[in-house]
Motif scaffolding. Structure first.
Motif, PDB file in Angstrom:
ATOM      1  N   TYR A   1      -8.190  -0.724  -0.074  1.00  0.00           N
ATOM      2  CA  TYR A   1      -7.034  -1.607  -0.222  1.00  0.00           C
ATOM      3  C   TYR A   1      -7.252  -2.829   0.657  1.00  0.00           C
ATOM      4  O   TYR A   1      -7.447  -2.708   1.862  1.00  0.00           O
ATOM      5  N   THR A   2      -7.239  -3.995   0.027  1.00  0.00           N
ATOM      6  CA  THR A   2      -7.391  -5.261   0.746  1.00  0.00           C
ATOM      7  C   THR A   2      -6.256  -6.185   0.356  1.00  0.00           C
ATOM      8  O   THR A   2      -6.023  -6.427  -0.834  1.00  0.00           O
ATOM      9  N   ASP A   3      -5.544  -6.686   1.348  1.00  0.00           N
ATOM     10  CA  ASP A   3      -4.463  -7.649   1.109  1.00  0.00           C
ATOM     11  C   ASP A   3      -4.567  -8.720   2.178  1.00  0.00           C
ATOM     12  O   ASP A   3      -4.104  -8.550   3.302  1.00  0.00           O
ATOM     13  N   GLU A   4      -5.239  -9.801   1.820  1.00  0.00           N
ATOM     14  CA  GLU A   4      -5.440 -10.900   2.757  1.00  0.00           C
ATOM     15  C   GLU A   4      -5.120 -12.206   2.042  1.00  0.00           C
ATOM     16  O   GLU A   4      -4.881 -12.212   0.836  1.00  0.00           O
ATOM     17  N   ALA A   5      -5.112 -13.288   2.763  1.00  0.00           N
ATOM     18  CA  ALA A   5      -4.695 -14.566   2.173  1.00  0.00           C
ATOM     19  C   ALA A   5      -5.501 -14.911   0.926  1.00  0.00           C
ATOM     20  O   ALA A   5      -4.958 -15.401  -0.065  1.00  0.00           O
ATOM     21  N   SER A   6      -6.804 -14.631   0.953  1.00  0.00           N
ATOM     22  CA  SER A   6      -7.685 -15.076  -0.123  1.00  0.00           C
ATOM     23  C   SER A   6      -7.755 -14.126  -1.309  1.00  0.00           C
ATOM     24  O   SER A   6      -8.288 -14.492  -2.350  1.00  0.00           O
TER      25      SER A   6
ATOM     26  N   GLU B   1       0.816  -1.220   0.000  1.00  0.00           N
ATOM     27  CA  GLU B   1       0.000   0.000   0.000  1.00  0.00           C
ATOM     28  C   GLU B   1       0.847   1.267   0.000  1.00  0.00           C
ATOM     29  O   GLU B   1       0.536   2.233  -0.699  1.00  0.00           O
ATOM     30  N   ARG B   2       1.947   1.267   0.744  1.00  0.00           N
ATOM     31  CA  ARG B   2       2.779   2.470   0.833  1.00  0.00           C
ATOM     32  C   ARG B   2       3.448   2.815  -0.493  1.00  0.00           C
ATOM     33  O   ARG B   2       3.810   3.950  -0.730  1.00  0.00           O
TER      34      ARG B   2
END
Length: 199
Positions: free
Chosen positions: A184-189, A167-168
């Motif tokens: 902004y979404t950053d997850e395993a799935s 994100e940065r």
């Protein structure tokens, strides 16, 4: 630039025929990401770097029969795989470099891009070109069906804050190209960055 394109084309050409078989469970994730792109019936949307066209059916559903869906990819073998999979019925397929699109400025309502940013030789320029073809207030979705950590592990490397999708790094890159990062979404799935065209 030609060498960068050759590398991308070589990478995907040899994988195109079996691409969908390698990732057979990704369909629902693509549909869910498309659902967050804020498309309306009648909209015009580009699937940038469409590959085998896995997002095209969901994009067609979102814009309806009066909308326009275009899938653009640099690799002919991936577009051939999209044709064999019957995805041309969901949208037009275009052999094109997403960093030099044969589209007029401001003609699109949105762009969907799955796994694209890491394959653009000059990401800032590529994102600027996507901004050029989208109307002010239009939308962009940068998507991957797994998150950054899972993707790094798949490739046998540690997760890095220098990753373009961190994100940065991504927020200023988008801002410099004419986009405002909204979510902004950053997850395993999944990885999903949603942006709006500014200006």
């Amino acid at each position: 630039m030609a060498d960068d394109h050759t590398h991308v084309q070589d990478f995907f050409s040899v994988r195109a025929a079996g691409w969908d078989r390698r990732f057979p469970e990704d369909g629902p994730a693509y549909a869910a990401a498309v659902g967050e792109l804020r498309l309306r019936p009648g909209d015009t949307v580009l699937d940038a770097g469409c590959g085998t066209g896995r997002a095209l059916p969901a994009l067609r559903t979102a814009v309806g029969p009066d909308g326009t869906v275009v899938g653009a990819d640099l690799t002919r073998a991936m577009l051939d795989a999209a044709l064999r999979a019957g995805r041309r019925s969901s949208g037009a397929l275009l052999l094109a470099d997403v960093a030099r699109l044969p589209l007029r400025a401001g003609t699109l309502d949105a762009v969907f891009a799955a796994g694209l940013i890491s394959h653009i030789p000059h990401p800032g320029h590529g994102l600027s070109e996507l901004a050029r073809v989208v109307r002010p207030g239009g939308h962009l979705a940068l998507f991957h069906p797994i998150g950054r950590a899972a993707l790094a592990a798949r490739h046998g490397r540690p997760l890095s804050d220098d990753d373009l999708r961190a994100e940065r790094r991504l927020a200023p890159l988008l801002a410099g190209a004419g986009w405002r990062l909204d979510a902004y979404t950053d997850e395993a799935s999944r990885f999903l960055a949603l942006a709006t065209r500014t200006g």
